[in-house]
Design an enzyme around this catalytic site. Structure first.
Site, PDB file in Angstrom:
ATOM      1  CE1 TYR A 193      22.066  45.774  34.778  1.00  0.00           C
ATOM      2  CE2 TYR A 193      20.528  44.617  33.342  1.00  0.00           C
ATOM      3  CZ  TYR A 193      21.661  44.620  34.137  1.00  0.00           C
ATOM      4  OH  TYR A 193      22.385  43.456  34.289  1.00  0.00           O
ATOM      5  CB  SER A 215      22.525  42.340  30.570  1.00  0.00           C
ATOM      6  OG  SER A 215      21.137  42.080  30.719  1.00  0.00           O
TER       7      SER A 215
END
Length: 249
Positions: A149, A136
């Site tokens: 995250y 990501s």
């Protein structure tokens, strides 16, 4: 003249393959001639997808269960491609993140990827195969309210690079870092955290990328297809953003 990006005779396992980027990747690899193993904890959805893909099979798999992962991978006779796509997210700053939630994200996003990769390695080494990890932009830049995250996706980037260095001539390992993609993952985020203002937040997510829209799962899948193909034989250890300009801004 040969057709580029073909994967004929190759077998690919897509972890987290039943929906979103994983589903699109299963479709792209199948279209290129690969026999795809749809690995997911959601057996009904994985089975439905596999029924639409010639040569596909289903592997019901909880990537956090080491014994299950070890047994499942030991039953696969051949593997050329591993796509590590399974993952979860959460919202919160470091102060807002509780230890159990932090550990849960690492359990799935980092330990799960580690386990699948560890037990797939003998097969991949035997076939001189390749790994594509779905990371990501959160592993490349800081994002507000994404403490845990960001931490897990940073680990994904680091693991990818380490594997590429450890096995430079035996396999290839690369990491795709998408921006925000229009997928069930994002829909789940909107439903959980912004149920009463979905469209407002969706518009904000669109504008977060300079290109002015969300990515499409198929766009990520086609990059994965390239990285798995013979045309990417010189590509390893790479961390590639596909984010509508987010990390360039």
């Amino acid at each position: 003249m040969t057709t580029p990006f073909r994967l004929d005779t190759r077998t690919a396992l897509v972890a987290g393959g039943a929906s979103g980027i994983g589903e699109a990747t299963c479709r792209a690899l199948t279209g290129a001639g690969a026999a795809v193993i749809v690995a997911d904890v959601d057996q009904p959805r994985a089975t439905s997808l596999a029924s639409q893909l010639p040569g596909a099979s289903v592997l019901t798999l909880d990537i956090c269960d080491e014994a299950a992962v070890k047994m499942a991978l030991s039953k696969i006779p051949k593997l050329d491609i591993l796509i590590n796509n399974a993952g979860i997210g959460m919202v919160g700053s470091v102060e807002e993140t509780e230890l159990p939630d932090f550990q849960r994200l690492f359990r799935v996003n980092v330990e799960g990827m580690f386990l699948v990769t560890k037990y797939a390695m003998p097969l991949l080494l035997a076939s001189a195969g390749c790994i594509v990890n779905i990371g990501s932009v959160a592993g490349m830049v800081g994002i507000r309210k994404r403490f845990a995250y960001c931490a897990t996706k940073g680990a994904v980037v680091a693991m990818t690079r380490q594997i590429a260095v450890e096995y430079p001539t035996q396999i290839r390992a690369n990491c795709i870092c998408p921006g925000t993609v229009d997928s069930p993952f994002v829909e789940g985020y909107l439903e959980k955290y912004h149920k009463h203002e979905k469209e407002k937040v969706r518009a904000e997510l669109n504008q977060r990328q300079p290109i002015g829209r969300l990515g499409k799962p198929e766009e990520i899948a086609n990059l994965a297809l390239y990285l798995c193909s013979p045309e990417a034989a010189f590509v390893t250890g790479s961390v590639i953003a596909i984010d509508g300009g987010w990390t360039a801004a």
